[in-house]
Design an enzyme around this catalytic site. Structure first.
Site, PDB file in Angstrom:
ATOM      1  N   SER A 225       0.843  -1.204   0.000  1.00 32.92           N
ATOM      2  CA  SER A 225       0.000   0.000   0.000  1.00 32.92           C
ATOM      3  C   SER A 225       0.877   1.254   0.000  1.00 32.92           C
ATOM      4  O   SER A 225       1.610   1.498  -0.962  1.00 32.92           O
ATOM      5  CB  SER A 225      -0.964  -0.043   1.189  1.00 32.92           C
TER       6      SER A 225
ATOM      7  N   ASP B   8      -9.079  -4.847  -5.960  1.00 31.16           N
ATOM      8  CA  ASP B   8      -8.683  -3.970  -4.850  1.00 31.16           C
ATOM      9  C   ASP B   8      -9.792  -2.963  -4.557  1.00 31.16           C
ATOM     10  O   ASP B   8     -10.177  -2.170  -5.416  1.00 31.16           O
ATOM     11  CB  ASP B   8      -7.388  -3.242  -5.204  1.00 31.16           C
TER      12      ASP B   8
ATOM     13  N   HIS C  49      -7.419  -5.603  -1.476  1.00 34.76           N
ATOM     14  CA  HIS C  49      -6.203  -4.880  -1.093  1.00 34.76           C
ATOM     15  C   HIS C  49      -5.184  -5.804  -0.423  1.00 34.76           C
ATOM     16  O   HIS C  49      -3.986  -5.689  -0.632  1.00 34.76           O
ATOM     17  CB  HIS C  49      -6.575  -3.722  -0.168  1.00 34.76           C
TER      18      HIS C  49
END
Length: 842
Positions: free
Chosen positions: A698, A771, A805
């Protein structure tokens, strides 16, 4: 040390967005319907020529999922530690076992993307990829463990204790929907409590009534029609308007896009409330008419219900929780007694702001049938200069008079907590400009400041109040001899030392009741009915288990979870401290593989995630522990220990400065932090400076790409689920408060996409195709890979089907590990020494 300057590259943003643009006459023509296809097209599909023979074998496409070495697969497949919750009465512990690694078939189950949600439309349920599979009850007094009797192969949602601790409720997932099941704690038996299909699209699906003898269910209305059918042809264009009002929204995903989405969302979000009496075991009673219930909260006295309902119009710009909202008080027959708020669609909340009107509406735990809520006094705008940002309001039954103001709050209210003493409560606010928090005790007409510190000051964190769940369903903070209990993580220069302490409500002074030892990591969980403390305890060599600790400090185990990977007990770990060249103190946890011999130079993996700070003192605090048991799971960077790497985990990457402008120096700060980290491990005699890789997830992936583009410290990198073009998150990212149009240079300077021509170290890009995280669209990794390919870079793009994610399917986890090991083995561990463009650390 070579550090490249950040140079703005004004690329065409339209290309990054994959839309058309006016191009020069010498540009390569695009295929178009008028021009015809660019390449010859295949002939007609088989269905257009002849039917397939009945006995023809189906085409089987072989799987391309890979696995790491078998010993790593065994570690990944080791049993997970169950979730642990203590009963409200403190006499039992619930162990809830779950499937940590579902199959790709489970993760690939179809779902709808609507209003910021992912919905299992067949079951009228929130999409879940991990399910609970079994339950155990542990009697705290005797230590006896009892398995709850459940059907074989059951799949469950999260279990929840009743407020009196006699029952546990959960939803059972079946092919045709969810059903409510209830466990009798005394007997350890479970059964279906109602045949009605539960709907948990917007809620948890059920709520306990005060006392624990009944529940409110959110169910699929019995006369629900078939779901609206997706039109075979468009019914018209999707239209959105803006009328001059600023709507600085984040780049939300899975939003509504057209009238069909609106109809399907309303169909799936509409529930029928039912009241279920567990004592009579009769059928559930309908409460009110079907509606889109966002939450329902019974009053402690049991006479009223606080109901929040979503209403139209919907939005194509924001998620469901920003839609119109009606907040009402009902009696038990669903008659509206009071409308607390009727809030319009909220598309125009400022960055870092809050919704106008009543928010955080809840029942007062000290006063019967009394509501309490918060209202903004600054129109929800954090940049507006006011003396007070919020106020807290009260309204008592029968709700016929005007609400009264309880208190004004100087900064944005973050928490209001009630003690068991009537008229006594704690208000915590947050000063956005200073990143500062303050907790004030309100006692009748007196006010005392108990806590006043930077939110980033880990050493000065006094902990969080210990609450008690009462049988009426409310939470209060117990008070003993004028003091409350606070449990904290206990950050110190030597690492975390969790604690429990008493804080005087008279002067804020503290006294430690419990503190973790120097050779363990032990943290307070709750109090048992006997008065013993329940403590999670682990050490470098022992996995975490739950213990009951008496007043003399003696402990007895309540769980006996074994070491999931005893073959790795030789892992060494230590907290490593070092200093950045600007004087900021840094730290990380250094892990060494089993069998490491002192003086051996190893390839090093640096795993990090940038965090913002106002000052260097709080930035330099240690936020780690070398006494915790090293548990390897999933795609953890610690898996590299099995391949002979050293790992510097949680390497500090502080971004220090003014909250409004700190990203202007983002690049030099992460480069200097990375250089200091490498120097420290090299000087220790552990790392080979020519074989260092960097990785992150991330915002850590964003950092990784930037480090490769703007320094020559690393041989290669792995970036998972990142965002690399900040012009695609134009209304802020992470803690950035400015918009793209207020700080265009800053946005482009920190965007690795604009430095793709200088990102000349190999990078592995991994991204989930589904995601859902705001800002990290899968397009971000695709566009960076496209840019690297066009500039002659070395990169590999791995798009994981059906993953979000984070990656949860067993096949995906194993594949990411296999890809990661191969990438760093090729470009870090086995790389030839002294390549051009890679400078030794120091």
């Amino acid at each position: 040390m070579l550090v490249r300057p950040a140079v703005a590259r004004w690329l065409c943003l339209l290309c990054s967005l994959s839309v058309g643009c006016a191009r020069g006459a010498d540009a390569e023509p695009e295929p178009s319907a008028a021009r015809g296809p660019a390449e010859p097209q295949p002939g007609p599909a088989p269905s257009e020529t002849a039917e397939r023979a009945p006995d023809a074998a189906p085409i089987e496409i072989p799987s391309t999922y890979e696995e790491p070495p078998a010993d790593v697969v065994d570690i990944v497949d080791a049993p997970s530690t169950p979730s642990v919750t203590v009963s409200p009465t403190g006499d039992r512990v619930l162990l809830a076992h779950y499937d940590a690694l579902p199959s790709i078939e489970d993760v690939a189950a179809p779902f709808e993307r609507l209003a910021g949600l992912r919905i299992d439309a067949e079951r009228f349920a929130e999409r879940r990829t991990r399910m609970y599979e079994s339950l155990d009850l542990v009697d705290i007094a005797s230590g006896k463990k009892t398995a709850v009797s459940l059907p074989e192969g059951i799949r469950m949602g999260p279990p929840r204790w009743s407020p009196d601790g006699t029952r546990i409720a959960f939803t059972r997932w079946q092919d045709d929907g969810l059903r409510l099941w209830v466990v009798d704690v005394a007997t350890g038996t479970a059964k279906e409590a109602a045949p009605d299909r539960v709907n948990d699209v917007l809620t948890q699906g059920f709520a306990w009534l005060p006392g624990g003898n009944g529940l409110l269910l959110m169910t699929v209305p019995p006369d629900t029609p078939a779901a609206p059918r997706r039109p075979r042809r468009p019914v018209g264009p999707s239209v959105s308007d803006t009328t001059g009002e600023k709507a600085t929204n984040r780049t939300y995903q899975d939003l509504l896009q057209n009238p069909y989405d609106e109809a399907l969302f309303e169909h799936l979000a509409t529930v029928q409330l039912l009241e279920l009496d567990l004592e009579t075991e009769g059928p559930a009673r309908p409460v009110g008419a079907p509606s889109m219930v966002l939450s329902v909260d019974p009053a402690p006295g049991g006479e009223y219900l606080l109901v929040e309902q979503i209403r139209r119009p919907f939005s194509y710009a924001v998620p469901y929780y920003r839609f119109g909202l009606r907040v009402e008080v009902w009696d038990r027959r669903a008659k509206v007694v009071r409308t607390v708020a009727d809030l319009p669609l909220a598309e125009e909340i400022p960055i870092g702001g809050v919704r106008q009107g009543p928010r955080r509406v809840q029942w007062h735990p000290q006063q019967p049938d009394t509501l309490v809520w918060t209202e903004a006094l600054d129109e929800g705008d954090p940049k507006k200069e006011v003396l007070y940002r919020d106020r807290v309001m009260l309204h008592a039954a029968p709700f016929a008079d005007v609400p009264k103001m309880l208190v004004k709050v100087q900064h944005r209210l973050t928490r209001i907590a009630w003690t068991e003493t009537p008229g006594q409560f704690l208000v915590t606010d947050y000063d956005r400009d200073r990143r500062w928090t303050k907790t004030v005790l309100h006692d009748q007409k007196e006010e005392r400041v108990l806590i006043d510190r930077s939110v980033r000051d880990a050493y000065g964190d006094p902990g969080r109040p210990v609450y008690e769940l009462r049988s009426d369903g409310t939470y209060v903070i117990p008070v003993e001899d004028g003091a409350i209990a606070l449990a904290g993580s206990g950050a110190t220069p030597k690492g975390y030392r969790p604690f429990l302490q008493r804080m005087s409500l008279q002067d804020g002074s503290t006294e430690r009741i419990f503190e973790s030892g120097d050779d363990e990591f032990a943290s307070f969980v709750d109090y048992a009915a006997s008065g013993d403390m329940l403590v999670w305890r682990e050490s470098k060599a022992e996995p975490a288990n739950l213990y009951a600790q008496d007043s003399a400090g003696d402990r007895r185990p309540l769980t006996t979870f074994a070491d999931p990977h005893p073959q790795l007990t030789g892992i060494e770990k230590r907290i490593l401290k070092y200093t950045r060249k600007d004087g900021v103190e840094l730290s990380g946890t250094l892990y060494l593989p089993p069998g490491y011999e002192e003086g051996e130079r190893l390839p090093l993996v640096v795993w990090a995630y940038p965090i913002e700070f106002n000052d260097k003192d709080t930035a330099g605090q240690v936020r780690a522990s070398d006494n915790r048991f090293t548990r390897l799971r999933g795609t953890s960077p610690l898996m590299f220990l099995t391949q002979g790497y050293a790992v510097l985990d949680g390497a500090a990457m502080p971004i220090v400065g003014d909250p409004e402008t700190m990203n202007d120096s983002f690049l030099p700060q992460i480069v200097d932090s990375a250089a200091a980290a490498i120097d420290a491990v090299v000087e220790l005699g552990v790392a080979d400076p020519q074989r260092v890789g960097v990785a992150g997830h991330s915002y850590g992936a964003f950092m990784t790409a930037n480090l490769l583009a703007h320094s020559d410290l690393f041989r290669a990198g792995i970036a998972r689920s990142g965002a690399y073009n900040r012009t695609l998150t134009p209304f802020g990212f992470q803690s950035e408060r400015r918009t793209l149009w207020e700080a265009p240079q800053a946005y482009m300077n920190v965007s690795p996409l604009f430095a793709a021509d200088e990102l000349d170290e190999p990078i592995l890009l991994v991204h989930g195709e589904d995601d859902a995280n705001s800002g990290t669209y899968p397009l971000q990794s695709k566009r960076l890979f496209h840019a690297l390919k066009g500039n002659g870079g070395t990169a590999r793009l791995v798009m994981l089907p059906h993953e979000s994610h984070g990656y949860v399917a067993r096949e995906s986890v194993l594949h990411v590990l296999a890809e990661s090991f191969r990438w760093f083995d090729t470009h870090v561990k086995n790389a030839k020494p002294g390549p051009s463009g890679v400078a030794p650390a120091g």
